[in-house]
Design an enzyme around this catalytic site. Sequence first.
Site, mmCIF file in Angstrom:
data_model
loop_
_atom_site.group_PDB
_atom_site.id
_atom_site.type_symbol
_atom_site.label_atom_id
_atom_site.label_comp_id
_atom_site.label_asym_id
_atom_site.label_seq_id
_atom_site.Cartn_x
_atom_site.Cartn_y
_atom_site.Cartn_z
ATOM 1 N N ARG A 239 24.641 41.940 98.374
ATOM 2 C CA ARG A 239 25.374 43.252 97.909
ATOM 3 C C ARG A 239 25.115 44.510 98.717
ATOM 4 N NH1 ARG A 239 27.049 45.906 93.291
ATOM 5 N NH2 ARG A 239 26.275 48.225 93.361
ATOM 6 N N LEU B 163 30.712 54.631 91.197
ATOM 7 C CA LEU B 163 29.948 55.695 91.586
ATOM 8 C C LEU B 163 30.133 56.040 93.241
ATOM 9 C CD1 LEU B 163 26.838 55.977 89.454
ATOM 10 C CD2 LEU B 163 28.863 57.296 89.099
ATOM 11 N N ARG C 105 14.787 36.290 100.650
ATOM 12 C CA ARG C 105 15.654 37.581 100.885
ATOM 13 C C ARG C 105 14.742 38.739 101.062
ATOM 14 N NH1 ARG C 105 18.922 39.079 96.437
ATOM 15 N NH2 ARG C 105 19.088 40.847 97.520
ATOM 16 N N LYS D 89 12.468 46.383 102.713
ATOM 17 C CA LYS D 89 13.498 45.621 102.744
ATOM 18 C C LYS D 89 14.659 46.838 102.079
ATOM 19 C CE LYS D 89 15.416 43.298 99.166
ATOM 20 N NZ LYS D 89 16.699 43.674 98.754
ATOM 21 N N ASN D 90 14.514 47.407 101.132
ATOM 22 C CA ASN D 90 15.375 48.649 100.878
ATOM 23 C C ASN D 90 15.712 49.650 101.522
ATOM 24 O OD1 ASN D 90 15.909 46.675 98.749
ATOM 25 N ND2 ASN D 90 15.203 47.780 97.028
ATOM 26 N N ASP E 186 12.531 46.599 89.780
ATOM 27 C CA ASP E 186 12.248 45.498 90.713
ATOM 28 C C ASP E 186 10.720 45.086 90.573
ATOM 29 O OD1 ASP E 186 14.581 45.655 91.845
ATOM 30 O OD2 ASP E 186 14.149 46.550 93.844
ATOM 31 N N VAL F 9 17.540 49.745 83.300
ATOM 32 C CA VAL F 9 18.522 50.025 84.519
ATOM 33 C C VAL F 9 19.408 49.091 84.805
ATOM 34 C CG1 VAL F 9 18.169 50.229 87.264
ATOM 35 C CG2 VAL F 9 16.346 51.187 86.074
ATOM 36 N N CYS G 214 21.893 39.837 93.852
ATOM 37 C CA CYS G 214 21.163 39.345 92.756
ATOM 38 C C CYS G 214 21.952 39.014 91.425
ATOM 39 C CB CYS G 214 19.891 40.538 92.369
ATOM 40 S SG CYS G 214 18.601 40.261 93.636
ATOM 41 N N ARG H 219 27.383 45.168 88.480
ATOM 42 C CA ARG H 219 26.823 45.983 89.401
ATOM 43 C C ARG H 219 27.829 46.675 90.123
ATOM 44 N NH1 ARG H 219 21.325 43.463 92.516
ATOM 45 N NH2 ARG H 219 20.930 45.601 92.870
ATOM 46 N N PRO H 220 28.426 47.666 89.292
ATOM 47 C CA PRO H 220 29.658 48.051 89.908
ATOM 48 C C PRO H 220 29.517 49.021 90.848
ATOM 49 C CG PRO H 220 29.142 49.146 87.659
ATOM 50 C CD PRO H 220 28.200 47.864 88.046
ATOM 51 N N ILE H 221 30.557 49.560 91.616
ATOM 52 C CA ILE H 221 30.367 50.634 92.635
ATOM 53 C C ILE H 221 31.389 51.734 92.516
ATOM 54 C CG2 ILE H 221 29.591 48.844 94.452
ATOM 55 C CD1 ILE H 221 32.590 49.257 95.329
HETATM 56 C C1 UD1 Z 1 18.931 49.111 94.792
HETATM 57 C C2 UD1 Z 1 17.744 48.322 95.272
HETATM 58 C C3 UD1 Z 1 17.762 47.493 94.252
HETATM 59 C C4 UD1 Z 1 17.150 47.935 92.949
HETATM 60 C C5 UD1 Z 1 18.038 48.994 92.324
HETATM 61 C C6 UD1 Z 1 17.598 49.935 91.382
HETATM 62 C C7 UD1 Z 1 18.779 48.085 97.696
HETATM 63 C C8 UD1 Z 1 19.143 47.199 98.590
HETATM 64 N N1 UD1 Z 1 18.481 47.471 96.310
HETATM 65 O O1 UD1 Z 1 20.237 48.531 94.103
HETATM 66 O O2 UD1 Z 1 16.549 46.495 94.622
HETATM 67 O O3 UD1 Z 1 16.692 46.972 91.871
HETATM 68 O O4 UD1 Z 1 18.281 49.832 93.819
HETATM 69 O O5 UD1 Z 1 16.333 50.366 91.653
HETATM 70 O O6 UD1 Z 1 18.048 49.111 97.701
HETATM 71 N N2 UD1 Z 1 25.614 51.462 88.677
HETATM 72 C C9 UD1 Z 1 26.637 51.596 88.196
HETATM 73 N N3 UD1 Z 1 27.877 52.160 88.868
HETATM 74 C C10 UD1 Z 1 27.777 52.212 90.451
HETATM 75 C C11 UD1 Z 1 26.355 52.206 90.930
HETATM 76 C C12 UD1 Z 1 25.412 51.414 90.065
HETATM 77 O O7 UD1 Z 1 26.810 51.456 86.825
HETATM 78 O O8 UD1 Z 1 28.727 52.614 90.658
HETATM 79 C C13 UD1 Z 1 24.299 51.041 87.837
HETATM 80 C C14 UD1 Z 1 24.300 49.248 88.316
HETATM 81 O O9 UD1 Z 1 25.178 48.323 87.557
HETATM 82 C C15 UD1 Z 1 22.800 49.033 87.710
HETATM 83 C C16 UD1 Z 1 22.286 50.569 88.194
HETATM 84 O O10 UD1 Z 1 23.381 51.697 88.227
HETATM 85 O O11 UD1 Z 1 22.703 48.858 86.438
HETATM 86 C C17 UD1 Z 1 21.568 50.776 89.443
HETATM 87 O O12 UD1 Z 1 22.209 50.680 90.462
HETATM 88 P P1 UD1 Z 1 21.898 51.122 91.904
HETATM 89 O O13 UD1 Z 1 20.869 51.924 91.717
HETATM 90 O O14 UD1 Z 1 23.162 51.417 92.315
HETATM 91 O O15 UD1 Z 1 21.282 49.721 92.599
HETATM 92 P P2 UD1 Z 1 21.569 49.286 93.886
HETATM 93 O O16 UD1 Z 1 21.812 50.159 95.050
HETATM 94 O O17 UD1 Z 1 22.407 48.194 93.871
#
Ligand code: UD1
Length: 423
Positions: A94, A127, A402, A22-23, A310, A332, A118, A123-125
């Site tokens: 997301r 970065l 999902r 999926k990912n 996960d 994480v 989830c 789960r900010p963006i």
């Molecule tokens: C992806 C996976 C998810 C998995 C996660 C961590 C997909 C579709 N989903 O989610 O199944 O659990 O990786 O292995 O591939 N963070 C920040 N700022 C940002 C981005 C992230 O602080 O700009 C933090 C998040 O809040 C979280 C951590 O980094 O605590 C991990 O997030 P991230 O690696 O971005 O996970 P996803 O890509 O959302």
Amino acid sequence: MAKFLVKKSAPLNGEVKISGSKNAVLPIMAATLLTDENCEILDVPALRDVDVMCELLSCLGATTEKELDNNRINVRADGEISSEAPFELVKQMRASILVLGALLLRTGHAIIHLPGGCAIGERPIELHLKGLRALGATVDEDQLLKGIVDARADELHGATIYLDFPSVGATEVIVMAAAVAKGTTILENAAQEPEIVDLANFLNKMGARIKGAGTDTIKIEGVEKLHGVSHHVIPDRIEAGTFMVSAAITRGKILIKNMLPDHLKAVIAKLRECGVYIEFTDDGVLVDGGRNPLVSTDIKTLPYPGFPTDMQSPFMALLTVAKGPSVVMETVFENRFMHVGEFNRMGAGIRTEGKCAIIPGNKALKGASVVATDLRAGAAVVLTGLIADGVTEVSQIYHIDRGYEHFVDKLKGLGANIERIED
Ligand code: UD1
């Protein structure tokens, strides 16, 4: 709302074939927007998240052809592409944010309402946005305060970008954008997950020039144009890990086919510490949970190649019945212990303190009405249901839909006593 009824089952036995990841498939689907030629994706799992991503691509203007019975989709984004991802779809998943870079490149503008997904903490963006700004995009700060990403870029150019945390999503968005930006991008402290490597392989087949995916430094030399390709998605390592735990927790013996053990080194090591017998054979990975006593171990989640977040909840299910206490540390995500309350309803007696869960172990679990609080936690409570006395009723199973293809059928094929009840 549909539910699962799970009853105490005999040790699971037999063979199971792991589906496509999926990912891995979600970012690859987003990357199809980077070309106007046809892309064929194979080994696509039939999942709700894949349906949502297909719908999103169609709404953005791509032609999608979905044959999920054959695990295949085709995407051709040769028409006019819209800049705005519909909120109705984005809020369901997301991973919709993954189209951000492609929209900027195709239309010079991207509007995305910040997504749900989830329920596992903030789960900010920032970065993702830091990376795109470095590549030359501007982001409307007022809109951002309202939860809307409104980004513009006439042209993207290469840059050196350091990620403060190796975010999977940020790495994917930046790699996609940099693939067709002008000049060279160096991405430091990049995520190293196998899904990043699969995305880079897909993009490189399309004509991109990406080196170092799977390490913490990725070098991307931007190219002018990408072309259509055909690509097989890698097997789902989290589904594989979940089935490994299902053999361990039920003290069964399962041959897991289409699994790449290299992607699960941490999980395999931890299962072995618990006494689970694991053998790599020519046919697949044999997991025997009945050969030795089940003993406890501690785990700490980390970015890849550390123990995957996960797999935290499925593994915790196992630790509830292993002999001896254990500590699970989640580093994480914040707030990824929602399943603890559900395990405790079944008698697990787990306590949480900040990032740690303390599991007494050695419990005889009892069936209860529990909730799938997120995708992986949903699978985890199903696993506990297989060994709990009586019946476990699992609600909110749309979370499980999902991300686990044919979950009930696969479990039943191994002898599990589980039914899906449609309301
Ligand atoms: C992806 C996976 C998810 C998995 C996660 C961590 C997909 C579709 N989903 O989610 O199944 O659990 O990786 O292995 O591939 N963070 C920040 N700022 C940002 C981005 C992230 O602080 O700009 C933090 C998040 O809040 C979280 C951590 O980094 O605590 C991990 O997030 P991230 O690696 O971005 O996970 P996803 O890509 O959302």
